[in-house]
Design a protein around this motif. Structure first.
Motif, short mmCIF file in Angstrom:
data_model
loop_
_atom_site.label_atom_id
_atom_site.label_comp_id
_atom_site.label_asym_id
_atom_site.label_seq_id
_atom_site.Cartn_x
_atom_site.Cartn_y
_atom_site.Cartn_z
N GLU A 52 -68.91 12.20 -48.28
CA GLU A 52 -68.20 13.25 -49.02
C GLU A 52 -68.15 12.90 -50.52
OE1 GLU A 52 -63.68 14.57 -48.78
OE2 GLU A 52 -64.71 14.95 -46.87
N ASN A 53 -67.83 11.65 -50.83
CA ASN A 53 -67.78 11.21 -52.22
C ASN A 53 -69.16 11.30 -52.87
OD1 ASN A 53 -65.11 10.63 -51.75
ND2 ASN A 53 -65.41 8.43 -51.59
N ASP A 54 -70.17 10.83 -52.16
CA ASP A 54 -71.53 10.86 -52.69
C ASP A 54 -71.96 12.30 -52.97
OD1 ASP A 54 -74.01 9.56 -53.43
OD2 ASP A 54 -74.85 10.42 -51.60
N ALA A 55 -71.65 13.22 -52.07
CA ALA A 55 -72.00 14.62 -52.27
C ALA A 55 -71.28 15.18 -53.50
CB ALA A 55 -71.65 15.44 -51.03
N PHE A 56 -69.99 14.91 -53.63
CA PHE A 56 -69.23 15.41 -54.78
C PHE A 56 -69.81 14.87 -56.09
CE2 PHE A 56 -66.03 15.11 -58.05
CZ PHE A 56 -65.50 16.38 -58.05
N ILE A 76 -66.64 5.22 -61.38
CA ILE A 76 -66.87 5.15 -59.93
C ILE A 76 -66.81 3.67 -59.56
CG2 ILE A 76 -68.43 5.62 -58.02
CD1 ILE A 76 -69.84 7.66 -59.93
N ASN A 77 -65.97 3.32 -58.57
CA ASN A 77 -65.91 1.90 -58.20
C ASN A 77 -67.12 1.55 -57.33
OD1 ASN A 77 -65.03 2.97 -55.73
ND2 ASN A 77 -63.63 1.28 -55.37
N ASP A 78 -67.35 0.27 -57.18
CA ASP A 78 -68.57 -0.21 -56.52
C ASP A 78 -68.71 0.26 -55.07
OD1 ASP A 78 -69.37 -1.52 -58.83
OD2 ASP A 78 -68.42 -3.42 -58.24
N ASP A 79 -67.61 0.41 -54.36
CA ASP A 79 -67.72 0.81 -52.96
C ASP A 79 -67.66 2.33 -52.76
OD1 ASP A 79 -65.03 1.43 -53.26
OD2 ASP A 79 -64.32 -0.05 -51.82
N LEU A 80 -67.64 3.09 -53.85
CA LEU A 80 -67.63 4.56 -53.86
C LEU A 80 -66.39 5.19 -53.24
CD1 LEU A 80 -71.33 5.48 -52.95
CD2 LEU A 80 -70.28 5.46 -55.20
N LYS A 81 -65.33 4.41 -53.04
CA LYS A 81 -64.10 4.97 -52.45
C LYS A 81 -63.15 5.51 -53.50
CE LYS A 81 -64.17 2.15 -48.29
NZ LYS A 81 -63.45 1.12 -47.51
N ILE A 82 -63.29 5.09 -54.74
CA ILE A 82 -62.42 5.53 -55.83
C ILE A 82 -63.28 6.01 -56.98
CG2 ILE A 82 -60.68 4.84 -57.54
CD1 ILE A 82 -59.76 2.68 -55.55
N TYR A 83 -62.94 7.19 -57.50
CA TYR A 83 -63.60 7.65 -58.72
C TYR A 83 -62.60 8.41 -59.58
CZ TYR A 83 -64.42 11.85 -55.81
OH TYR A 83 -64.27 12.93 -54.99
N MET A 84 -62.86 8.39 -60.88
CA MET A 84 -61.97 9.03 -61.85
C MET A 84 -62.72 10.18 -62.52
SD MET A 84 -60.06 5.97 -63.86
CE MET A 84 -58.60 5.26 -63.19
N LEU A 85 -61.99 11.26 -62.74
CA LEU A 85 -62.54 12.45 -63.36
C LEU A 85 -61.76 12.83 -64.60
CD1 LEU A 85 -62.69 14.65 -60.14
CD2 LEU A 85 -64.57 13.35 -61.14
#
Length: 90
Positions: A52-56, A76-85
């Protein structure tokens, strides 16, 4: 979670986090927060569903390339679980 987001905020913006609000995340399991300092504000997403994160992230980058008005991805953090917009407001 607040401590982790506070550390990321400080790393990205070089400022201390002043306010931290949890926002409604919609129908998914993602957790959405508004992070605010004196001079900066962003939206932070925590989601363990990596597809879901990768798609977004992919859609956002594609939309920005064709000049559609979507928030900039700041971090985007290294494990793709946290990102900032970018925070576009209410």
């Amino acid at each position: 979670m607040e401590i982790i987001l506070e550390e990321i905020f400080k790393k990205v913006f070089k400022e201390n986090l002043d306010k931290f609000y949890k926002l409604k995340g919609g129908v998914s399991d993602r957790q959405v927060y508004r992070l605010i300092s004196t001079n900066k504000s962003c939206i932070c997403i925590y989601n363990e569903k990596l597809k879901e994160n990768d798609a977004f992230i992919s859609f956002t980058n594609a939309f920005r390339k064709i000049n559609l008005k979507v928030p900039e991805i700041i971090y985007i953090n290294d494990d793709l679980k946290i990102y900032m917009l970018e925070d576009l407001g209410d």
